[in-house]
Design a protein around this motif. Structure first.
Motif, short mmCIF file in Angstrom:
data_model
loop_
_atom_site.label_atom_id
_atom_site.label_comp_id
_atom_site.label_asym_id
_atom_site.label_seq_id
_atom_site.Cartn_x
_atom_site.Cartn_y
_atom_site.Cartn_z
N ALA A 1 0.79 -1.01 0.04
CA ALA A 1 -0.04 0.05 -0.05
C ALA A 1 0.85 1.15 -0.06
O ALA A 1 0.51 2.20 -0.74
CB ALA A 1 -1.00 0.07 1.24
N ILE A 2 1.78 1.05 0.75
CA ILE A 2 2.70 2.49 0.96
C ILE A 2 3.61 2.52 -0.42
O ILE A 2 3.69 3.58 -1.16
CB ILE A 2 3.69 2.34 2.08
N HIS A 3 4.08 1.38 -0.96
CA HIS A 3 4.80 1.35 -2.35
C HIS A 3 4.10 2.07 -3.26
O HIS A 3 4.51 2.79 -4.07
CB HIS A 3 5.29 -0.03 -2.55
N ASN A 4 2.85 1.64 -3.47
CA ASN A 4 1.86 2.08 -4.39
C ASN A 4 1.68 3.56 -4.31
O ASN A 4 1.89 4.17 -5.52
CB ASN A 4 0.71 1.19 -4.47
N ILE A 5 1.39 3.87 -3.22
CA ILE A 5 0.89 5.49 -3.08
C ILE A 5 2.20 6.25 -3.12
O ILE A 5 1.91 7.46 -4.01
CB ILE A 5 0.31 5.52 -1.45
N VAL A 6 3.29 5.77 -2.79
CA VAL A 6 4.56 6.67 -3.10
C VAL A 6 4.83 6.55 -4.45
O VAL A 6 5.36 7.75 -5.07
CB VAL A 6 5.73 5.97 -2.38
N ALA A 7 4.44 5.78 -5.25
CA ALA A 7 4.72 5.52 -6.79
C ALA A 7 4.05 6.60 -7.40
O ALA A 7 4.28 7.21 -8.32
CB ALA A 7 4.90 4.30 -7.26
#
Length: 406
Positions: free
Chosen positions: A258-264
């Motif tokens: 979830a964090i990975h996607n949002i940061v991307a």
């Protein structure tokens, strides 16, 4: 690596041109592997904070190198561009980058799922992986503008890494049509902070992409929910990839991904914000009407902010020569040109992103630079202004505009 391109110069004489950056474009390929430097630093030192080393390199070292090494305004001769475009070396670099984004995500997920990390270290590593996936969106940007099935599929593959499968539809058929107009949610307005911009840009992109793909599929007599939906094709790969990571490394992957996607996604929002801030295409009619039917003049180089900072351009496939890209979307990265009298950013993207994250500093640096552009000359009517800030900006800059017009 030192291929020479022979062409006829304006005087009719045979001439030779070499791309001095040719071997250095490989930096765009290896840069997605930067997270592994953080994994190595953690392994070697035992300090979990070392996982953040890639962020220090990206947002500390890279802006410093841009400042020290400076800009590269060199252009390929126009007569060389067809040869340069046809040189397969350059497209092979973009193709080779695609699997590396998968490798980077799997490597970071494996580390998060198998090492005894504090919760904050998992968040830090997910953030690092997300910034890397943001580079993947740049790879997809380069590939998605090409009209051949291989590169279109490669774009969908790399978009699957951060679950952003709608991007090529929205960007190519939406943003490029409406860029630098109030109607475009992916063009930032003067006085609009990046945080307010994100509230328009992120949901607006998804909504517009579904609309555009729906129109295309209906015209072809196909279902929006069928296998011909290019967005669903990419999302299906996302489900397999990220679902597989949850299965392999446990429930910690839900928060990590979830964090990975949002940061991307945030990385793309950051790029969109700095690329067109405050710039406005004029209304047009008759012969000057843009063929897309928008009612605005056709996109020109001065409708995008440009930067020739060498180091950042070499690790982003020339993304920062954004002015020529919007004027000629099909040009490959190695062919993009610089022009005189362009809107110019004072640093590369790795320096501009953190500046944008502090709105008062951003406005202090960029608003005077925006108003000083030749096509604006202090005239706020030629600026794409945030309606919420219009009166405040008129009160602040209106007298300046009036003096410049006298």
């Amino acid at each position: 690596m030192g291929a020479a391109y022979i062409f006829t110069d304006p005087s009719g004489q045979a001439a030779t041109w070499r791309d001095r950056k040719r071997p250095w474009w490989a930096l765009s390929v290896v840069f997605p592997l930067l997270p592994f430097l953080g994994l190595w630093a953690h392994h070697a030192s035992g300090a979990q904070i070392a996982l953040g080393l890639p962020l220090l390199i990206s947002y500390g070292l890279m802006p410093l190198l841009d400042a020290l090494i400076g800009e590269d305004p060199n252009n390929p001769p126009e007569a060389v561009v067809p040869q340069l475009d046809a040189d397969r070396y350059y497209r092979w670099l973009t193709w080779a980058t695609v699997p590396l984004h998968f490798i980077a995500l799997v490597g970071c997920a494996w580390w998060a799922g198998t090492q005894d990390l504090a919760w904050w270290a998992v968040v830090l590593l997910a953030y690092v992986a997300g910034t890397d996936a943001g580079l993947g969106l740049n790879t997809a940007h380069e590939l998605g503008h090409k009209n051949n099935p291989v590169e279109q599929w490669l774009a969908r593959l790399v978009l699957a890494v951060p679950a952003y499968g709608h991007f090529t539809v929205e960007h190519g058929r939406g943003h490029h049509r409406w860029v630098a107009t109030p109607e475009d949610h992916a063009s930032a307005r003067m006085g609009e902070s990046i945080y307010r911009f994100a509230l328009r840009e992120l949901p607006g992109g998804i909504h517009r992409a579904w609309q555009l793909e729906g129109y295309r599929l209906r015209a072809a007599g196909q279902s929006r929910w069928g296998p011909h939906n290019t967005m669903l094709q990419s999302y299906a790969i996302t489900a397999l990839l990220q679902g597989g990571l949850v299965w392999a490394f446990g429930w910690v992957m839900l928060a990590f991904l979830a964090i990975h996607n949002i940061v991307a996604w945030w990385q793309l929002t950051s790029a969109n914000y700095v690329e067109h801030y405050g710039l406005l295409r004029r209304r047009s009619s008759g012969a000057g009407l843009h063929e897309g039917g928008t009612g605005y003049e056709a996109p020109q180089p001065h409708h995008s902010w440009n930067t020739n900072h060498l180091v950042t351009n070499l690790v982003t496939f020339h993304l920062q020569r954004h002015s020529d890209h919007h004027a000629h979307p099909m040009r490959r990265y190695q062919c993009l040109r610089d022009f005189q009298q362009l809107p110019r950013l004072p640093s590369g993207y790795f320096g501009m992103f953190p500046l944008a994250y502090v709105p008062p500093l951003w406005f202090k640096v960029m608003d005077p630079r925006l108003l000083a552009l030749p096509q604006i000359a202090g005239d706020l009517s030629r600026v794409n202004i945030d309606p919420r800030r219009r009166q405040a900006l008129l009160a602040r800059y209106g007298s300046t505009a009036a003096r410049q017009q006298d």
